[in-house]
Structures are given as C-alpha cells and as structure tokens.
Design an enzyme around this catalytic site. Structure first.
Site, PDB file in Angstrom:
ATOM      1  CD  GLU A   1     -14.753 -47.132 -19.154  1.00 37.82           C
ATOM      2  OE1 GLU A   1     -15.383 -47.985 -18.535  1.00 37.82           O
ATOM      3  OE2 GLU A   1     -14.915 -46.926 -20.387  1.00 37.82           O
TER       4      GLU A   1
ATOM      5  CE  LYS B   1     -18.918 -48.666 -18.085  1.00 39.72           C
ATOM      6  NZ  LYS B   1     -17.848 -49.028 -19.044  1.00 39.72           N
TER       7      LYS B   1
END
Length: 706
Positions: free
Chosen positions: A45, A114
């Site tokens: 991430e 996200k």
C-alpha cells in the site's frame, strides 16, 4: 490451452518520502518477479511515497513526486510485459484518494481507489484521504500531461472495477478492506473474479500474524480463488514496524509464505497455480453459485494480455505450505531488533548508548541490540550487500565485514552502569557480567558528585537540606531526592552518547536507548526526564510479562548465563538508601500492585474501553476467587488515581516500538487528556455504592446461615 498462472507479491522496506530509494526497491521487486516467470506483480500500500507520510499527504509535493516516480516506472524497460500494481496517493477532482495504479506496457489500465479507510489505533487515513463510495462505478480520470506524453492516453478508468485478461479476472482490495465485515472479495468472487490482490500497510503487533493469515485463508475457503497479499516491512520513519508476512493462498491453503521479520529490503514471493483448481473448487459449492447468480456485476476493464501461456502442460505447480509462526520470545527478538537496525542505518549514527542498570528492562534492551547484531552478521553471511554497505557506514570502516555478533556489539553498543550511594554491588555485577557476555563497550561510573553538587545549589539558595524518608524526611523530600538521581542519569547519558566515540577517537554520535516498559508508562511509574527519556525505546510497547519471556528466550538462544541472575532478582529502581547494604525498595511495593495486575488494568482500560466503574464490574468476576469486592475496589481506585496523576508523563514519552494493543502512547495511539480530576469522585462513588451493597448482602447471607 493455458490455465497455469505465475503471480508475484512482495514485501518492501519503503521509507516515507524516500522517493529515490522507494523507486529502486519497486524496480528491483518487478525485476525479480519477472525473473521468476510472473506475469502480475503486486506491491504494498502507498509504496511509491511510503505508507507513513502522515500530514505530508496534504502537500502537493507528495502528489507531484509520486506522479514523477510513476512516470519513471512506466518508462522503465523493467516494467514491460508484466502487469504492475503499485500504490500511491492520487488527486481526482480535487479529492485525495489512496489508490492502486495498475499498468501494463506503458498503458495505465485502472486506478482503483480504496473503499474502506483504516481509522483506528495507529491509523488516521480519514484525516488525509476520502473513501471511494460509488460501489461498482468508474469515472474518467484525466491524466496529468507528464503521463499523457508517456502513455498516449488522455483519460483512464478511475473507480471500483476489475480487470478481465484473456484468461482470468483480477480484483483489488486494499488492506483494511480485508478486515471489513463485508469485504469486496466476497462480491468480486461471486462475480467471477479468480485472483484477489491485497496491498497492505499493516504493522506488527505481538500475536497478530495469525489474524492476517486466518482472514486470507478464510476468504478463499468460503469463496474459492487465489489471494495475493503484499505488505510493507521495516521502520518507515516512526514508531511502527511493518512486518511483511506477504503470502499467496488458494482455496483455503497457503502456497507461499514471506518472512515476518528480516533485514532484506526487497522480498518477492511467487507461486504457479492452476486456474482450473479455482473453477472446480467453486463448482461444487451450490450456495455460492446461487448467490453468484444474483450478484450485481462489476465494471470490467478488458486487458489484451494473458497471465498463462499456451504450452504450460509441463509447468510445475506450487505445493501448499504449513504457515510457521514465531513464539513470543522470537517475535520480540526479531521485530524490535529489525526496527533498531532501520533506525540506526537511516539516522546515520555510530551506534547506541544504553544505561544498563542490572534489571530486566535494560537487560532486555541490551539483548535486542545483541539480537540485531546476530541478524546483521547472518544477513552479511547470506550475501546481503545492502546490509554490508550499511554496517560499514555505521562503523565508518570501508573494509569491515562483521562475522562475530559479540565483536560487532562492541562496536555499536556502549553500555553504562551509573552507580549512586543507593546502588547495590549485586546490580553492578549483573550489569557488568551481561555487558561482558554480549561484548558491549561497558563503562562504570558514579553519579554521587553530581547529585551532591545539584543538592548543594538548592541548599545554598534555600538554606535547607532535604532528607530521605529513611533518614526522617517527608514524602516530598524523599521523592525529590530520588528524582534528582534519576534525572542526572539522563543528563550523563546524553553527554556520553555525544562524546563517548569522540573520546575513543572515533567519528559520530550514539542514539540513546530508553528502557521503560509499557506497564510502567501506563501507571507513570517513571521519573519525567530520567533515563526513560531517550531517542528511542525498543521495549516501550512491551509488557513486563512478555519481557521476562523474551529474556528467558535470550538466555537459552544466545547462551547468556548473566540473564539467570537478572531474572531471579526483584525489580527495583535503587533510588532509596540501602538497608544494611541490601535493596530496601522494590517496584511492585512502590506501585502497590503487581506487574501482571497492571497488564490486566492496561488491557481493560484500552482494549475493553473500561472506565473505573466498568473495570471494577469486570474485575469482580475475573478476580472473584482471589480478592474481596473491597480489595478489588481499592486496587481499581489506586490504579486510576495513579494513572490520572501521572498521565502528563505520557506527553513526553520517548518514541517507542509499538507492539502491544494497550500502549498508553499519547502521540497517536491513545488520545486522552493529561490533566484529570485524579479523585474521580463520581466514578469512585459508584464503585463504593456497589461495594457497600455487596458487603451488606454478604453480611445478611452470613446472618441467615447462623
């Protein structure tokens, strides 16, 4: 007909805002993935900028430099002929999103924002990002000109979509989305997605690894499919240690396990798996197939590319593996030691300075540095050139090659026993013996001249001389005299950290290590600006109970017999006068509670969200066989009174490795006031009411029995 796919995931030691280093590590991981035959590479991430940028996400520079790194990746020959899935912040219509950017052969296929942001504990993603709330919808994202020139695309899809290649379907979820009650992989799997990818920025907490593994295996047990998890690893600039554990699973079994702790900056895992195994697994789960017939479809981005090749009949498949977990002793010996290594090499200091008292806490910190030395020697032996270059820079010797952890420890760790007239010979001997066994450069000195000088100034100004309680003084005098010794040790520690290498004609300075455990911090059983004040504290997030387990582990693993005596000795601050040469003060007597009770209070306060009254109610049951209601009430009230009185100390707590879910770290994890009404009148009155009621009931019961 091709159906076997080779996929790659990785764990990278990224560093917040180190765009240069982050780019090189991403390129290296893609190169290794291609060498291993992978056609899809997943990274952690926000890997381009590093996960822990925090308020730097507000800066346009962070977005700009992330785009520049993306451009460099698109342009590189290394990224050709493999689908690359990288993480970075993206601004879309003036809103910042935490995104995956998926590209192939200089074309961006999809930007996937996200959907669920992590916003508890150490995470504050909602502060910087907005979740994408348009389920199964995409919009056009207009590429900045620097990317348009490279990709020859004006717009690319942005939103909640999946990739349809010639041979399979791939869907992304990002970190927190795996932990949601209704994760995206559920509906994606029902809609025919066969490969799920999860890019994480997940940090180490003791005993947490199994939760991650269970979630991934359960996801593919219920729904079938291949699941790739990537994670960051290492210290990227603050209190957290990201603990790797990259993995590849299929249909409920793990096929590749990455390390949880290591000094390798780049670790790539691959597995070759058969898509037909996913299809046949799903085919016989009728409840899944009924749900699949009703699911709303995801937008599909068509990709003219296959993960498999036509002639794959002889291609060997990966075998399932049994996940290996570390014991608590191993977790502590590896996690904080790797964090110390990252801190040491990235701060460009010459080593560590540790006040070594002869007690369990400072001994545990010394053992962590010794464990770090073991890992460095092991990494160099295994041919890790980055570690070799880093340790040469630390010791400032271009031809140095570490082979013996004791010899390396002598170069990077200076320990110091600071005796006062209240110190016993036993603690001095224990500190000296441990230093000798781990090989640290050890100094013994006396602080009494400094203590006398400071008290002399006070007497000169006020005309009064304070005394210890043992010599007839008041409680205020006694505490002040203890604190003077403790604070002078901090001043001396910093002086020696700055000039100890200079005095040995060596370059650089030393990082001062603190040794206050999580339980002492919680209660405030430490002097503000004493030796608990340091540059970093590797044990500040670890309980006394776990530290004792770790020291026992080191005794056996590293053959350090000095630890036997340290474990057997009672914990003491040695700030009060000795009684006939013996220690008269113990920590648990001072605190009025045991360390194991303190751990219970800590877990209930933070993890069970218990205030004084609900903690009393819970402990009535937990401790019903050990204490009366009155004793439980006294303990709870004593804990909360001390906690409230000392909470101000948390605001100056040394940055500590985060390892425990009940840490009182005021910086970001445990946000509370630091000026309390320490008597808790309303709350304690509720407790007292319950105690009186229970005692009355008990008396009536006894009278009835008579």
């Amino acid at each position: 007909m091709g159906r076997k796919v080779t996929v790659a995931t990785c764990a990278l030691n990224q560093w917040a805002l180190d765009f240069e280093g982050n780019l090189q590590r991403i390129l290296k991981s893609i190169e290794i993935a291609k060498q291993k035959g992978a056609k899809y590479r997943l990274g952690p991430e926000l890997e381009i900028c590093g996960y822990g940028c925090w308020d730097h996400y507000y800066e346009s520079d962070t977005l700009l430099h992330s785009l520049q790194v993306l451009a460099a990746l698109l342009e590189s020959q290394v990224t050709q002929d493999i689908i690359c899935d990288v993480g970075m912040p993206v601004m879309h219509r003036n809103v910042r999103y935490n995104c995956r950017v998926i590209f192939l052969n200089r074309k961006i296929l999809l930007i996937r924002p996200k959907v669920a942001l992590a916003n508890e504990g150490n995470y504050r993603e909602l502060r910087w990002f907005t979740p994408w709330s348009r389920s199964r919808q995409t919009e056009e994202y207009f590429l900045p000109r620097m990317l348009q020139d490279l990709t020859k695309q004006e717009t690319v899809p942005f939103g909640d979509a999946v990739l349809a290649t010639q041979d399979t379907c791939i869907g992304s979820e990002i970190c927190e989305e795996l932990w949601m009650p209704h994760s995206p992989h559920i509906d994606m799997g029902l809609d025919g997605v066969e490969i799920f990818t999860n890019a994480s920025g997940s940090h180490h907490v003791l005993r947490k690894a199994h939760a991650r593994v269970d979630l991934v295996t359960m996801a593919t047990t219920k729904n079938g499919g291949i699941y790739l998890l990537a994670n960051q690893k290492g210290c990227d600039g603050d209190r957290l240690y990201y603990d790797g554990c990259a993995m590849i699973a299929m249909n409920g079994s793990v096929f590749a396990q990455g390390s949880q702790f290591s000094l390798d900056d780049v670790e790539v895992l691959t597995a070759t798996l058969d898509l037909e195994d996913v299809r046949s697994y799903r085919a016989e789960i009728s409840s899944r197939n009924l749900a699949a017939s009703r699911v709303s479809p995801y937008p599909r981005v068509k990709v003219d590319f296959a993960l498999s090749c036509h002639e794959d009949l002889l291609e060997p498949l990966s075998e399932p593996v049994e996940w290996k977990y570390h014991s608590i002793g191993e977790e502590i010996s590896l996690g904080p030691a790797c964090w110390l290594w990252d801190f040491l090499r990235r701060s460009q200091q010459g080593g560590f300075f540790l006040p070594l008292s002869g007690g369990v806490d400072s001994a545990a910190t010394a053992c962590l540095v010794y464990s770090m030395c073991h890992q460095v020697c092991e990494a160099v032996k295994n041919g890790n050139q980055e570690v070799l270059a880093d340790i040469r820079a630390v010791v400032n010797q271009a031809s140095y090659t570490p082979e013996d952890p004791r010899e390396l420890c002598g170069r990077v760790l200076t320990t110091c026993y600071m005796a006062s007239e209240n110190s016993s010979q036993e603690t001095s001997d224990r500190a000296r013996d441990l230093a000798q066994q781990i090989g640290s450069h050890h100094i013994g000195l006396g602080i009494d001249p400094a203590v006398k000088a400071v008290l002399g100034i006070f007497s000169l100004v006020t005309g009064k001389r304070p005394c210890f309680a043992a010599h007839g003084g008041s409680g205020r005098e006694d505490l002040a005299l203890q604190n003077v010794q403790a604070r002078l040790r901090m001043v001396i520690a910093y002086l020696f950290a700055q000039l100890s290498l200079w005095s040995r004609d060596a370059r650089g300075g030393l990082l001062v290590l603190g040794s206050a455990n999580v339980d002492e911090s919680l209660l405030g059983y430490l002097t503000k600006y004493d030796c608990s004040s340091a540059d970093i504290n590797p044990i500040g997030g670890i309980s006394k109970t776990d530290l004792r387990t770790f020291v026992q582990f080191c005794l056996e693993r590293f053959q350090l017999p000095a630890l036997q005596r340290i474990l057997a000795a009672p914990a003491t601050a040695e700030l009060e006068p000795l009684a006939e040469g013996q220690v008269s003060q113990t920590d648990e007597e001072d605190m009025g509670m045991t360390y194991s009770e303190l751990s219970v209070f800590g877990r209930l306060r933070k993890m069970a969200k218990a205030g004084p009254y609900s903690m009393f109610c819970k402990l009535l049951h937990m401790w019903r066989d050990t204490f009366t209601p009155r004793q439980v009430a006294d303990k709870v009230e004593r804990f909360f009174s001390k906690y409230a009185t000392n909470r101000h100390k948390m605001t100056t707590l040394t940055p500590a490795y985060h390892a425990e879910s009940y840490s009182p770290d005021d910086n970001r994890f445990d946000l509370r006031p630091f000026l309390y009404r320490a008597g808790w009148p309303w709350q304690f009155r509720c407790i007292e009411g319950q105690v009186l009621q229970l005692e009355r009931r008990e008396r009536q019961h006894l009278d009835g029995a008579d």
